[in-house]
Motif scaffolding. Sequence first.
Motif, short mmCIF file in Angstrom:
data_model
loop_
_atom_site.label_atom_id
_atom_site.label_comp_id
_atom_site.label_asym_id
_atom_site.label_seq_id
_atom_site.Cartn_x
_atom_site.Cartn_y
_atom_site.Cartn_z
N VAL A 152 0.85 -1.19 0.00
CA VAL A 152 0.00 0.00 0.00
C VAL A 152 0.88 1.25 0.00
O VAL A 152 1.90 1.30 0.70
CB VAL A 152 -0.91 0.02 1.26
CG1 VAL A 152 -1.81 1.25 1.26
CG2 VAL A 152 -1.74 -1.25 1.34
N VAL A 153 0.48 2.26 -0.79
CA VAL A 153 1.08 3.58 -0.70
C VAL A 153 0.14 4.45 0.11
O VAL A 153 -1.02 4.63 -0.25
CB VAL A 153 1.34 4.19 -2.09
CG1 VAL A 153 2.09 5.51 -1.94
CG2 VAL A 153 2.12 3.23 -2.97
N THR A 154 0.63 4.97 1.22
CA THR A 154 -0.21 5.72 2.15
C THR A 154 -0.34 7.18 1.72
O THR A 154 0.30 7.64 0.77
CB THR A 154 0.38 5.67 3.56
OG1 THR A 154 1.62 6.42 3.58
CG2 THR A 154 0.66 4.23 4.00
N ALA A 155 -1.18 7.90 2.46
CA ALA A 155 -1.39 9.32 2.17
C ALA A 155 -0.11 10.13 2.35
O ALA A 155 0.04 11.20 1.75
CB ALA A 155 -2.50 9.87 3.07
N GLU A 156 0.81 9.65 3.16
CA GLU A 156 2.10 10.33 3.32
C GLU A 156 3.07 10.02 2.19
O GLU A 156 4.14 10.61 2.11
CB GLU A 156 2.75 9.89 4.64
CG GLU A 156 2.10 10.47 5.87
CD GLU A 156 2.92 10.18 7.13
OE1 GLU A 156 3.84 9.34 7.06
OE2 GLU A 156 2.65 10.79 8.15
N GLY A 157 2.72 9.05 1.33
CA GLY A 157 3.62 8.64 0.27
C GLY A 157 4.57 7.53 0.68
O GLY A 157 5.54 7.26 -0.02
N HIS A 158 4.28 6.84 1.80
CA HIS A 158 5.11 5.71 2.20
C HIS A 158 4.60 4.43 1.53
O HIS A 158 3.39 4.19 1.47
CB HIS A 158 5.06 5.52 3.72
CG HIS A 158 5.60 6.68 4.49
ND1 HIS A 158 6.75 7.35 4.14
CD2 HIS A 158 5.13 7.30 5.61
CE1 HIS A 158 6.98 8.33 5.00
NE2 HIS A 158 6.01 8.32 5.90
N ILE A 159 5.52 3.60 1.07
CA ILE A 159 5.18 2.30 0.50
C ILE A 159 5.36 1.26 1.61
O ILE A 159 6.48 1.06 2.09
CB ILE A 159 6.06 1.97 -0.71
CG1 ILE A 159 5.90 3.04 -1.80
CG2 ILE A 159 5.71 0.60 -1.28
CD1 ILE A 159 6.85 2.88 -2.98
N VAL A 160 4.27 0.64 2.05
CA VAL A 160 4.32 -0.24 3.21
C VAL A 160 3.74 -1.61 2.85
O VAL A 160 2.82 -1.72 2.03
CB VAL A 160 3.55 0.35 4.42
CG1 VAL A 160 4.18 1.65 4.86
CG2 VAL A 160 2.08 0.56 4.09
N ALA A 161 4.32 -2.65 3.47
CA ALA A 161 3.78 -4.00 3.38
C ALA A 161 2.79 -4.20 4.53
O ALA A 161 3.09 -3.85 5.67
CB ALA A 161 4.90 -5.03 3.45
N VAL A 162 1.62 -4.74 4.22
CA VAL A 162 0.53 -4.84 5.19
C VAL A 162 0.09 -6.29 5.28
O VAL A 162 -0.07 -6.97 4.27
CB VAL A 162 -0.65 -3.94 4.76
CG1 VAL A 162 -1.80 -4.06 5.74
CG2 VAL A 162 -0.20 -2.49 4.65
N GLY A 163 -0.11 -6.76 6.50
CA GLY A 163 -0.59 -8.12 6.72
C GLY A 163 -1.02 -8.29 8.15
O GLY A 163 -1.06 -7.32 8.92
N PRO A 164 -1.36 -9.51 8.57
CA PRO A 164 -1.83 -9.73 9.94
C PRO A 164 -0.84 -9.29 11.00
O PRO A 164 -1.25 -8.89 12.10
CB PRO A 164 -2.06 -11.25 9.99
CG PRO A 164 -2.21 -11.67 8.58
CD PRO A 164 -1.35 -10.76 7.77
N ASP A 165 0.47 -9.34 10.69
CA ASP A 165 1.48 -8.98 11.68
C ASP A 165 2.22 -7.70 11.33
O ASP A 165 3.17 -7.32 12.02
CB ASP A 165 2.49 -10.13 11.83
CG ASP A 165 3.11 -10.53 10.49
OD1 ASP A 165 2.62 -10.04 9.45
OD2 ASP A 165 4.06 -11.34 10.50
#
Length: 453
Positions: free
Chosen positions: A180-193
């Motif tokens: 996901v690319v957030t509103a701040e422009g960070h590219i983050v991996a997202v999952g249960p942990d």
Amino acid sequence: MSQHVQRQAYQARQAGPGDGPAVARDLRREFAGAVHLPGDAAYDALREAPYSSIDPRPALIAEATSPADVRAAIVAARESGLPFAVQATGHGTQVACDGGLLLRTGAMGSVLVDPAQRIARVGPGVMWQEVTAAAEPFGLAPLAGPVPSVGVTGYTLGGGFGWLARKYGFAADSVVRAEVVTAEGHIVAVGPDRHPDLFWALRGGGGNFGVVTSLEFRLHPVARVHAGTAFFAADRAAETLAFYRDWIAGAPDELSTAILITRMPHEPGLPPQLRGRRVIGIQAMYAGEADEARRFLRPLWAAAGPALLDTMRTTPFGHAMMGGTAPMHVELLPTLPDPVIETLVRAGERPGSPVTTVEIRHWGGAIAAAGPDAGPVAHRSVPLSVVIDAHVPEIERALRPHVNGGTFLNFLHDPARTEAAYTPDDWRRLREVKRAYDPDNFFHVNLNVPPAG
């Protein structure tokens, strides 16, 4: 949110919306994809939504080719104060991105299937027909929508209700990871942990929390299905719906059905026994053997009367996806009482009525049996939905005493009803997650979840 991004957002609001050509010029310096302005050859084709009620006029359109492009577009829109919207196939576009930056993700169309793990990883531009084709050689199927040309990501983020939902749940329930690319422009991996609150919100909260640049979800062991539509004369519509009301209690989870009361067009390409007639269409898909399917469906066929045409056949899952009714008005029903049956049967009876099709669909099964870690797709316990392809206030008033007041995000056209797609507890939690990841409501050109506070 960082102080730097907060300061950028504040300065952009004070300065007012940026100028499209200037933003396009700056964006092109670090954006690998194409950027289009009004008057460009591709602009009109790319800005269109599938619904004639929406006529978006963005200031510019950017076609992303990578997560870095997505990040660059988000940063450009923030710094210039432009509204921002994202669109792949456009089926989920319910709010026009007028004067904004419209990000198109159709070029990000990768599909990878891991048959050993039964996992698919897709880009945001992928459509269901591509996933079903990639999974089919391994005897696997995704929880695809009824229309092959619908985009996977938008459909899944809104919950995703398809023909295998009674057996395996909503498409959102099968998601295991996302980028996901957030509103701040960070590219983050997202999952249960990793970012678990964001992972929860994505699985039913729509496009309110970031731009998903890849999605991983489980595939299921469904090689072939018995599926199709049987058509009957409409003069037994009331009796058929009354029988259906009781019959669904014994339907196995492998069997999904919907009853359509529809007025067929008078077109030469249609079979003559259907042409220009008002008919009942019973759609069914059984994830199992044909003999079992016929045994379960036989009483329903008998209640509807002799078939005018029966297209049921055994086929690979990807060849059996049947289109749904255009959801102009949607209600969720705890039961199907006689007054509702009467209203639905009469809905399109009158010559000249704007109603062409009424669809009654059976929910239940795995939809209602989701675990405690499921996302915020609400109203799981509802047994039936009703979709009408036109707004008729008289019909809506007649149904109102019998419906639960909720709706389903992917069926929703009215942004004012977004809250009705969730339980009160989930709505509060979604707003808290929104405040954590998008406190300025940057992602608001959508069926919006506003940040708490």
